[in-house]
Design a protein around this motif. Structure first.
Motif, mmCIF file in Angstrom:
data_model
loop_
_atom_site.group_PDB
_atom_site.id
_atom_site.type_symbol
_atom_site.label_atom_id
_atom_site.label_comp_id
_atom_site.label_asym_id
_atom_site.label_seq_id
_atom_site.Cartn_x
_atom_site.Cartn_y
_atom_site.Cartn_z
ATOM 1 N N ALA A 751 60.914 72.081 15.232
ATOM 2 C CA ALA A 751 61.925 73.104 14.972
ATOM 3 C C ALA A 751 61.309 74.475 15.163
ATOM 4 C CB ALA A 751 62.472 72.962 13.554
ATOM 5 N N MET A 752 62.064 75.392 15.725
ATOM 6 C CA MET A 752 61.565 76.753 15.922
ATOM 7 C C MET A 752 61.606 77.504 14.610
ATOM 8 S SD MET A 752 62.954 79.791 18.402
ATOM 9 C CE MET A 752 62.375 81.476 18.196
ATOM 10 N N PHE A 753 60.500 78.179 14.302
ATOM 11 C CA PHE A 753 60.401 78.940 13.068
ATOM 12 C C PHE A 753 61.514 79.990 12.985
ATOM 13 C CE2 PHE A 753 58.867 82.963 11.217
ATOM 14 C CZ PHE A 753 58.810 82.559 9.901
ATOM 15 N N GLY A 754 62.175 80.031 11.791
ATOM 16 C CA GLY A 754 63.181 81.062 11.552
ATOM 17 C C GLY A 754 64.570 80.701 12.041
ATOM 18 N N GLU A 755 64.708 79.598 12.813
ATOM 19 C CA GLU A 755 66.029 79.219 13.313
ATOM 20 C C GLU A 755 66.790 78.416 12.258
ATOM 21 O OE1 GLU A 755 67.889 79.472 16.581
ATOM 22 O OE2 GLU A 755 66.732 81.249 16.160
#
Length: 991
Positions: A751-755
């Motif tokens: 998972a992309m950080f902050g998404e």
């Protein structure tokens, strides 16, 4: 003979502790009571509250032959203990922090609630810095900006709050990090169910005594009062009506709001109900807050009923643990006390025997370590701005507190080591049920803490000494004036900017000694720095003006761009300068809302598509053309097409043909897939713990930020490029799937950080290489990328690196351009390409030699000029005759000026003083002051002499007591400045 109360943690986790209380003799017979929680009357492992021990001092003991007789536990003997540790008789206690959390979630899951995971401490909400409440992830639903995905939910949310940081450790309940257990209803159930379940959870599940629970309600909320009294049966004298400040929740000046009701636990029911004050922390603790979101506050302050009434509750896990585990404060529960115990061990102190100031320091460390570990785990890197500053401030506060406790180095004899990593390992050990990913991220967390602590320690001692001097000066300067001693804002900023002292620490230390800090001038200095160091950083306004109205008039946009680059669509809305209009004519800038679109709206690091909208007429000739320059998202799912009407008129309700610029889209696809390959290559080359910290996917380049503590080496960059280009050459087909978030994580998707992700997610898989959650556009086969080249790698913040690279057509253009530069270089140097490095190195060697020769010649010329002015030396002073030279040396450079000064002090001999200036160019001044030891011994310092000269010449500088250099920008002031220096030093020496 004495009676001793053991902290709950000792009973629950005895096997893990070597530092148990010590006893000199065998305990003969000991009894400890076992109160039974409602619903757990037959549970043999119910909470053990106190243990009365007959002891003296000296030997460790262990329990044996523990029996239960008529509701009480007995131990018939205890024996001296050598290697063995205390038997753990409460492994399955239902009052442990983990049990409290799980029982809460199970309780509400059994009542139809969807159990959702904790969201990140970094919220998807621009209005708050960190996640401060359990409801934050549901805020868009409560505000009507997002549809509900489930009717009701339950969570255990990690939270950070630092507004009460000065109370941490001083009170029994304040924390920077805490877990908020919450149950939420999105238009499903309301007051009566929320109240009934909260009571049932408290009484039947957790076993709290009903006569110890008090209730607060909003002063005008008769309905809630009636439910508590008539339905639940709480006596009227244990229900308190409180005002708006305490018991009415609002989301802002306008918007959803409603009354609150809170449940308090009474530690001292023997005090009776007369004049009872729920704000009395020594008696009551609020553990459950129920918010009844039933109104909408309008602009005029009036309240109107909401169409959808919601429930938002919060139960503090640490507070419930304190109540159930029967300890005097939240810190002595099993969720925090093991960290405190480890800190005590490192500091070589006993928590049980410590004084209150020492206990407070240990509590601060126990609290801050949890916050620090989870912040870093969620991708926050310590820095001097934003969330990074919160992490850095907590780390430095913990380090300084540890040093005040006497912790040196890592606490195991290595004085050069760091102790925060040891405590972090304890936090991780305790917290795997809060966040299973902590163990996976543990090495990165520990490494980051070690670097940050050692970096701070390097400047801490110097800063502490400087702060001590500032405090002494402040006290000294205030004596006799009657003023309160105060550190200036400039000095506080120096400590912050140069020595890494958060101003809060400066405030704390100063306040301990009764010294103030001029925060107003500190803020002025901070603002100056912000203006000077503002990064070239563009922020995009995602909320269009009148956005609240758009939710009612503009439907969500259907995105078609994964499968097509053109489509017919209907214009659902138009905005010009933020205001709705029905039609727009040629030449106007406009925001356009369509029912569906092939245009990608900026998100996930990928910029928005460009292209055109056409209003067609018969004969396939466009009667209107809109050039789309950007596409943004508003209210999460409404696409805003930003463009210019280049021809004709556009009307709401009209049909358009939307066409994305295919070449630019291909560039974005190529670079987006390349970022996935880049992340995978980074993990393989420099370690799996590195993680993405941001990205930009443009049409002509990519930018990828990642967490790492050092610059990448050339061979590492080459290996990263080699891996990516190998995958490109293997022509791997990408696979895109939509699946549940749980299944995606189970499959190993990153998972992309902050998404922020919903229940269903899109997974982009490059088989055998990369699997990520991503909503962006991608190539279908890696061969489309054609090639990949890193342009630069650099640090952008502490612990954060950035790679910029090109792929696809941009890669070809980059390589061709570099090849042309090399051809030109080969032609100029008259060598082959492979001979260029050798030839350039030879030329550089020749250049260095020539520069050295020129420098030597200039130094000789300067010395020659110095010998000519030596005869103009004059003598000053009374008891000691000091020879001086103050001269302007015309146009010699700074290095030659230094050589001239050194020659003159040697020639004049001790005691002597030399002040020289020159103008090496039209707008440049060079200055030097050199003093012999005999002059320095008189209290004259070269740095103090040179500063006023430099200031007059429009510059500054400094140096050692015997030698200083400076520069300036006003040559016209040099002669006058030297004359002032002559007078000043003469006055000083004649004294």
């Amino acid at each position: 003979m004495a009676s001793l109360k053991l902290p709950y943690y000792y009973l629950q986790n005895a096997r893990e502790s070597n530092s148990m209380l010590s006893f000199p003799t065998t305990v003969i017979s000991t009894k400890f009571s076992l109160p039974f929680a409602t619903g757990y009357r037959d549970c043999a492992s119910s909470v053990i509250s106190t243990v009365s021990l007959i002891y003296h001092s000296g030997l460790y003991c262990r329990w044996s032959n523990t029996k239960r007789v008529r509701g009480e536990w007995f131990t018939t003997r205890a024996q001296p203990m050598a290697e063995e540790l205390l038997e753990d008789i409460s492994v399955d206690l239902p009052t442990s922090g983990n049990s409290i959390r799980q029982r809460f979630l199970n309780f509400y899951a059994a009542r139809g609630h969807k159990v959702l995971p904790s969201s990140s401490l970094v919220p998807d909400d621009p209005t708050v810095l960190l996640t401060i409440a359990g409801m934050l992830q549901f805020k868009p639903i409560f505000l009507g900006k997002a549809p509900r995905e489930v009717p009701c939910a339950a969570t255990s949310q990690r939270c950070i709050r630092t507004n009460d940081i000065e109370n941490v450790g001083r009170t029994s309940r304040h924390h920077t990090f805490f877990e908020m257990l919450g149950n939420f209803s999105f238009g499903d159930y309301f007051k009566e169910e929320a109240i009934r379940w909260a009571w049932e959870l408290s009484i039947s599940e957790y076993g709290l005594a009903a006569d110890r629970l008090w209730i607060s309600v909003y002063e005008d909320d008769d309905e809630t009062f009636a439910i508590w009294h008539n339905v639940i049966g709480v006596p009227e004298d244990r229900i308190k009506r409180l005002g708006e400040e305490d018991n009415f929740w609002t989301s802002g000046i306008t918007g959803p709001c409603g009354p609150c009701s809170e449940i308090y636990y009474d530690f001292h029911p023997e005090r009776g109900s007369e004049d009872a004050d729920l704000g009395d922390d020594s008696r009551f603790i609020e553990f459950y807050n129920l918010v009844f979101m039933q109104y909408n506050k309008k602009d005029d302050g009036s309240l109107e009923p909401l169409k959808q009434k919601n429930i938002d509750t919060g139960l503090g896990l640490e507070r419930m643990a304190r109540i159930l585990q029967k300890v005097p404060n939240n810190y002595e529960t099993d969720v925090i006390f093991p960290i405190i115990e480890k800190a005590s061990e490192l500091a070589n102190v006993s928590y049980a025997l410590a004084d209150e100031p020492t206990k407070t320091k240990l509590k601060v460390i126990g609290d801050h370590m949890r916050a620090i570990v989870f912040l870093i785990s969620d991708g926050v890197v310590p820095s001097n701005i934003g969330r990074g500053y919160v992490a850095r401030r907590l780390i430095r506060r913990a380090v300084r507190t540890g040093r005040l406790l006497g912790i040196k180095g890592d606490g195991t004899g290595n004085v050069e080591g760091a102790f925060l990593p040891i405590l972090a390992e304890k936090v991780i050990e305790l917290s795997t049920q809060i966040d299973p990913d902590l163990k996976i991220k543990s090495s990165r967390i520990v490494d980051e803490l070690k670097r940050e602590e050692l970096r701070f320690v390097l400047t801490l001692e110097r800063g502490e000494k400087l702060l001590e001097q500032m405090l002494a000066d402040a006290v000294s300067n205030s004596q006799g004036t009657g003023n309160v001693p105060c550190i200036s804002g400039k000095d506080a900023f120096l400590l912050y900017d140069t020595y890494g002292f958060p101003v809060e620490i400066t405030n704390e230390v100063a306040n301990e000694l009764g010294v103030g800090v001029d925060m107003k001038s500190f803020d002025t200095e901070m603002e100056k720095q912000r203006r000077q160091s503002q990064a070239a950083h563009n922020t995009v306004k995602l909320m269009v003006e009148n956005g609240a109205n758009l939710t009612e008039s503009v439907p969500d946009t259907e995105f078609l761009g994964y499968n097509t680059l053109s489509a017919k669509a209907v214009v659902e809305g138009l905005l010009v300068r933020g205001s709705p209009v029905s039609c727009v004519s040629e030449g106007s800038e406009v925001d356009i809302f369509l029912d569906k679109t092939p245009f990608y709206a900026e998100s996930g690091g990928q910029i928005g598509d460009r292209g055109y909208l056409y209003v067609m007429e018969d004969g396939n000739h466009p009667k209107a053309v809109i050039e789309i320059k950007d596409v943004q998202k508003s209210l999460d799912s409404v696409f805003v097409h930003k463009g210019t009407i280049t021809e004709g008129t556009v009307e709401v309700g009209g049909e358009v043909e939307a066409a994305v610029d295919a070449k630019l889209r291909q560039g974005a696809k190529v670079h987006h897939t390349a970022t996935h390959l880049l992340q995978s290559a980074l993990k393989r080359v420099i370690g799996q713990e590195t993680s993405q910290a941001g990205s930009l996917v443009a049409f002509d380049r990519l930018r990828f930020d990642f967490n790492f503590h050092r610059p990448l080496q050339d061979n590492e960059l080459m290996e990263i490029e080699r891996l990516i280009n190998t995958w490109i050459g293997e022509a791997i087909f990408l696979e895109t799937k939509v699946m549940s978030l749980t299944d995606a994580k189970r499959a190993g998707a990153i998972a992309m950080f902050g998404e922020k992700y919903g229940e269903q997610v899109r997974v982009v898989d490059v088989p055998g290489v990369s699997m990520e959650l991503c909503g962006g556009t991608h190539v279908s086969n890696t061969s489309e990328i054609r090639g990949f080249k890193i342009i630069s790698e650099q640090g952008i913040a502490s612990g954060t690196r950035r790679i910029e690279a090109v792929a696809g057509d941009a890669f070809i253009e980059y390589v061709v351009a570099r090849d042309n530069y090399m051809k030109q270089l080969c032609s100029s140097l008259k060598v082959k390409a492979e001979e260029v490095p050798t030839r350039v190195e030879a030329l550089m060697g020749e250049l260095r030699a020539a520069r050295n020769e020129v420098s030597a010649a200039r130094a000789k010329a300067a010395i020659y000029k110095a010998s000519a002015v030596a005869n103009r030396a004059f003598t000053v002073g009374t008891s000691k005759k000091i020879r001086m030279v103050v001269e302007c040396m015309e146009d010699i450079d700074a290095d030659s000026l230094k050589s001239a000064a050194e020659y003159l002090v040697d020639f004049l001999q001790d005691p002597a003083a030399v002040i020289l200036g020159s103008c090496p160019s039209e707008e440049k001044v060079s200055l030097v002051v050199a003093l012999t030891p005999g002059v320095v011994d008189l209290g004259i310092k070269a740095g103090e002499i040179i500063k006023p000269i430099a200031k007059l010449c429009g510059g500054g500088g400094g140096g050692r007591p015997n030698f200083a250099q400076a520069g300036g920008k006003k040559p016209e002031n040099l002669v006058g400045a030297l004359e002032e220096a002559r007078k000043d030093i003469t006055r000083q020496l004649e004294k």
